[in-house]
Scaffold this active site. Structure first.
Site, short mmCIF file in Angstrom:
data_model
loop_
_atom_site.label_atom_id
_atom_site.label_comp_id
_atom_site.label_asym_id
_atom_site.label_seq_id
_atom_site.Cartn_x
_atom_site.Cartn_y
_atom_site.Cartn_z
N LEU A 112 0.80 -1.23 0.00
CA LEU A 112 0.00 0.00 0.00
C LEU A 112 0.83 1.28 0.00
O LEU A 112 0.29 2.36 -0.24
CB LEU A 112 -0.91 0.02 1.24
CG LEU A 112 -1.96 -1.10 1.32
CD1 LEU A 112 -2.64 -1.07 2.68
CD2 LEU A 112 -2.99 -0.93 0.21
N SER A 113 2.13 1.19 0.29
CA SER A 113 2.91 2.39 0.57
C SER A 113 3.82 2.76 -0.59
O SER A 113 4.99 2.38 -0.64
CB SER A 113 3.73 2.21 1.85
OG SER A 113 4.29 3.43 2.26
N ASN A 164 7.76 3.39 -0.57
CA ASN A 164 8.42 2.49 0.38
C ASN A 164 8.77 1.22 -0.38
O ASN A 164 7.91 0.40 -0.69
CB ASN A 164 7.47 2.20 1.55
CG ASN A 164 8.07 1.30 2.61
OD1 ASN A 164 8.90 0.45 2.31
ND2 ASN A 164 7.64 1.46 3.83
N SER A 196 7.83 -2.27 1.07
CA SER A 196 6.39 -2.50 1.04
C SER A 196 5.93 -2.92 -0.35
O SER A 196 5.14 -3.86 -0.50
CB SER A 196 5.65 -1.23 1.47
OG SER A 196 4.25 -1.35 1.30
N ASN A 225 5.36 7.12 13.44
CA ASN A 225 4.43 7.98 12.71
C ASN A 225 3.19 8.35 13.52
O ASN A 225 2.31 9.05 13.01
CB ASN A 225 3.96 7.31 11.42
CG ASN A 225 5.10 6.96 10.50
OD1 ASN A 225 5.26 5.80 10.15
ND2 ASN A 225 5.89 7.93 10.11
N HIS A 259 -4.52 4.68 3.77
CA HIS A 259 -4.62 3.67 4.82
C HIS A 259 -4.08 4.17 6.15
O HIS A 259 -4.46 3.65 7.21
CB HIS A 259 -3.93 2.36 4.40
CG HIS A 259 -2.43 2.44 4.28
ND1 HIS A 259 -1.81 3.09 3.25
CD2 HIS A 259 -1.44 1.95 5.07
CE1 HIS A 259 -0.51 2.99 3.38
NE2 HIS A 259 -0.24 2.31 4.49
N ARG A 260 -3.23 5.18 6.12
CA ARG A 260 -2.70 5.74 7.35
C ARG A 260 -3.47 6.99 7.79
O ARG A 260 -3.49 7.33 8.97
CB ARG A 260 -1.21 6.07 7.18
CG ARG A 260 -0.37 4.85 6.77
CD ARG A 260 0.92 4.76 7.52
NE ARG A 260 0.74 4.63 8.95
CZ ARG A 260 1.74 4.57 9.83
NH1 ARG A 260 2.99 4.64 9.39
NH2 ARG A 260 1.52 4.45 11.12
N GLU A 306 3.98 13.56 9.11
CA GLU A 306 4.31 12.15 9.29
C GLU A 306 4.86 11.84 10.68
O GLU A 306 5.44 10.79 10.92
CB GLU A 306 5.32 11.71 8.22
CG GLU A 306 4.78 11.83 6.80
CD GLU A 306 3.79 10.72 6.44
OE1 GLU A 306 4.09 9.55 6.71
OE2 GLU A 306 2.73 11.05 5.88
N ARG A 342 6.20 13.47 1.69
CA ARG A 342 5.02 13.29 2.53
C ARG A 342 4.87 14.37 3.60
O ARG A 342 3.77 14.58 4.10
CB ARG A 342 5.09 11.92 3.22
CG ARG A 342 5.22 10.75 2.27
CD ARG A 342 5.19 9.43 3.04
NE ARG A 342 5.42 8.28 2.17
CZ ARG A 342 5.28 7.03 2.56
NH1 ARG A 342 4.95 6.76 3.81
NH2 ARG A 342 5.50 6.03 1.72
N HIS A 354 10.96 8.56 4.72
CA HIS A 354 11.01 9.35 5.95
C HIS A 354 12.47 9.62 6.31
O HIS A 354 13.36 8.84 5.94
CB HIS A 354 10.36 8.60 7.13
CG HIS A 354 8.88 8.47 7.04
ND1 HIS A 354 8.21 7.31 7.37
CD2 HIS A 354 7.91 9.36 6.67
CE1 HIS A 354 6.91 7.48 7.19
NE2 HIS A 354 6.71 8.70 6.76
N CYS A 374 10.98 2.57 13.34
CA CYS A 374 9.58 2.75 12.95
C CYS A 374 8.63 2.28 14.04
O CYS A 374 7.51 2.77 14.16
CB CYS A 374 9.28 1.98 11.67
SG CYS A 374 9.92 2.74 10.17
#
Length: 448
Positions: free
Chosen positions: A22-23, A26, A29, A111, A138-139, A175, A215, A251, A372
């Site tokens: 989803l990211s 990243n 991911s 985050n 999603h976040r 973030e 971001r 990040h 993280c």
């Protein structure tokens, strides 16, 4: 000045931990999407790290996961009927939307929020602002529950101040602590707040990445600094190098980490390294301890090696003046360039004297390393006593949470399993029990 320490609050991996890719931006991911995940192993890997740090004498806390799949979001997006029917329809008509509202991404509590200790704030309370995480859908649905869990963990209004997330717009993309570091001589004294951003939203002529999104905006960091009552003389803003964002450094904590009087970063981390160093040293001023700038040359460790190994997504923990331990994922040992650099680092003249390795493969496969997984909170003795004690790691809590994971978590999960109504029931039952274990009260929407 009060005696103070730094606590780490790790996110407990949720029962729906899965790899859905989803990211965007990243690399890990995206590369591991569609693989089977192991939620039980992921949760236990995180708990093992938490317990190990508590056993080393660090203050270690636990932050609860969120309700997933998040049925209230699906209802707000037009799905109707029973929970089971909503899952069925979402899986049929909007499978990626279902994956998004099922993500266990709240496990990455770097985050979750930006935290300013009482030594830095105008009202001498610890301030929390949940991150809006607006860049990823999603976040972006996390901050309300995050705020509720933080309030249940840090309840005492005499010591803790809680703010709402910034408005959920790209201009104020926030973030959280993944782009924030605090430097200090002692945790109880006024420190230097170091905010790193990806772009200036209102300045379209300023440099920004071209492939992957920036971001976090400088405007968001400035708003949080104002909200927390930070002194302008003790705040430094620095822009991430757009080229490393395009390389997969989504990040700042993927390319730099700091603690107390040490800043450990890659040569290519920042757009203007000389300016960053000068401004940090000016804000540091004439203190009793030296400020250590540990710059890793690209000739020793490339940006790609940094991303692959998550060298900088490590926890830099202070055991005393100029005595630090670096907590890294196992991937660092498997990268020859990174491992050679680390061996030279601990035998050299830096304050980093030891490297600890942890197996975090389940989190790493979704793009999150040791840093993280934790939210850092500097606390005076009085503030530490005011924390909800049920959330602090010890032998008893470690045993109870492992039994809880064994009872409620699956050993294998594919994206297609997210439509299973039993997974939702299992997750809600697990979280309902967890709120009693951690004495959180009713922090979830499904609870009465």
């Amino acid at each position: 000045m009060s005696t103070a320490t730094e606590a780490n609050f790790d996110g407990l991996v949720g029962p729906t931990h899965n790899y859905s890719g989803l990211s965007f931006g990243n690399v890990a991911s995206l590369n591991n999407s569609a693989r089977a995940s192991n939620p039980k192993a992921a949760a236990k890997q995180g708990l093992t790290k938490m317990k190990a740090l508590a056993d080393m004498g660090f203050v270690q806390g636990v932050l609860a996961p969120h309700e997933r799949p998040h049925i209230p979001t699906l209802r707000r997006l037009g799905f109707r009927g029973s929970d089971a029917h909503i899952l069925q329809q979402a899986a049929k008509h909007a499978p990626k939307l279902l994956a998004a509202v099922s993500s266990a991404s709240c496990m990455w509590t770097a985050n979750a929020a930006t935290v300013s200790p009482s030594g830095d704030t105008s009202d001498q309370r610890v301030h929390f602002t949940p991150a809006n995480l607006v860049n990823k859908f999603h976040r972006s649905i996390e901050h309300e529950t995050t705020g509720a869990i933080l309030r249940a963990t840090f309840r005492d209004e005499r010591h803790f101040a809680h703010h709402d997330a910034l408005p959920s717009v790209d201009t104020l993309g926030d973030e959280g602590a993944a782009n924030h570091t605090r430097f200090c001589h002692d945790y109880g004294e006024q420190g230097v707040a170091f905010f790193v951003y990806g772009m200036e939203a209102f300045n379209t002529h300023a440099p920004r990445p071209r492939t992957f999104p920036a971001r976090h905006t400088v405007e968001a960091s400035q708003a949080v600094a104002r909200q927390h009552g930070l002194s302008a003389h003790q705040v430094v803003y620095a822009q991430q190098n757009p080229a490393v964002i395009d390389a997969g450094v989504f990040h700042n904590d993927v390319i730099a980490v700091g603690n107390r009087n040490a800043h450990f970063y890659h040569q290519d981390a920042f757009l203007d390294t000389a300016k960053m160093k000068a401004e940090l040293l000016t804000a540091w001023g004439d203190r009793t301890s030296k400020f250590h700038l540990i710059e890793v040359p690209r000739a020793d460790v490339s940006v790609q090696d940094s991303i692959q190994s998550y060298l900088f997504n490590s926890q830099l923990l202070s055991r005393g003046d100029d005595d630090m331990v670096l907590v890294v994922p196992g991937e660092c040992e498997n990268n020859s360039a990174v491992w050679a650099y680390l061996n030279g680092l601990v035998t050299g003249h830096s304050p980093i004297n030891e490297v600890k390795i942890f197996d975090l493969k389940q989190s790493m496969s979704n793009g999150g390393g040791p840093a993280c997984l934790r939210l850092r909170v500097a606390l005076t003795d009085a503030e530490r006593q005011a924390i909800n004690p049920a959330t602090l790691m010890n032998d008893t809590l470690f045993e109870r949470l492992n039994l809880w994971v064994d009872k409620h978590y699956r050993d294998e999960l594919y994206e297609k399993d997210l439509a299973d109504p039993m997974l939702l029931i299992e997750s809600r039952n697990a979280l309902d029990e967890l709120t009693r274990l951690l004495n959180l009260g009713n922090v979830y929407e499904f609870q009465p």
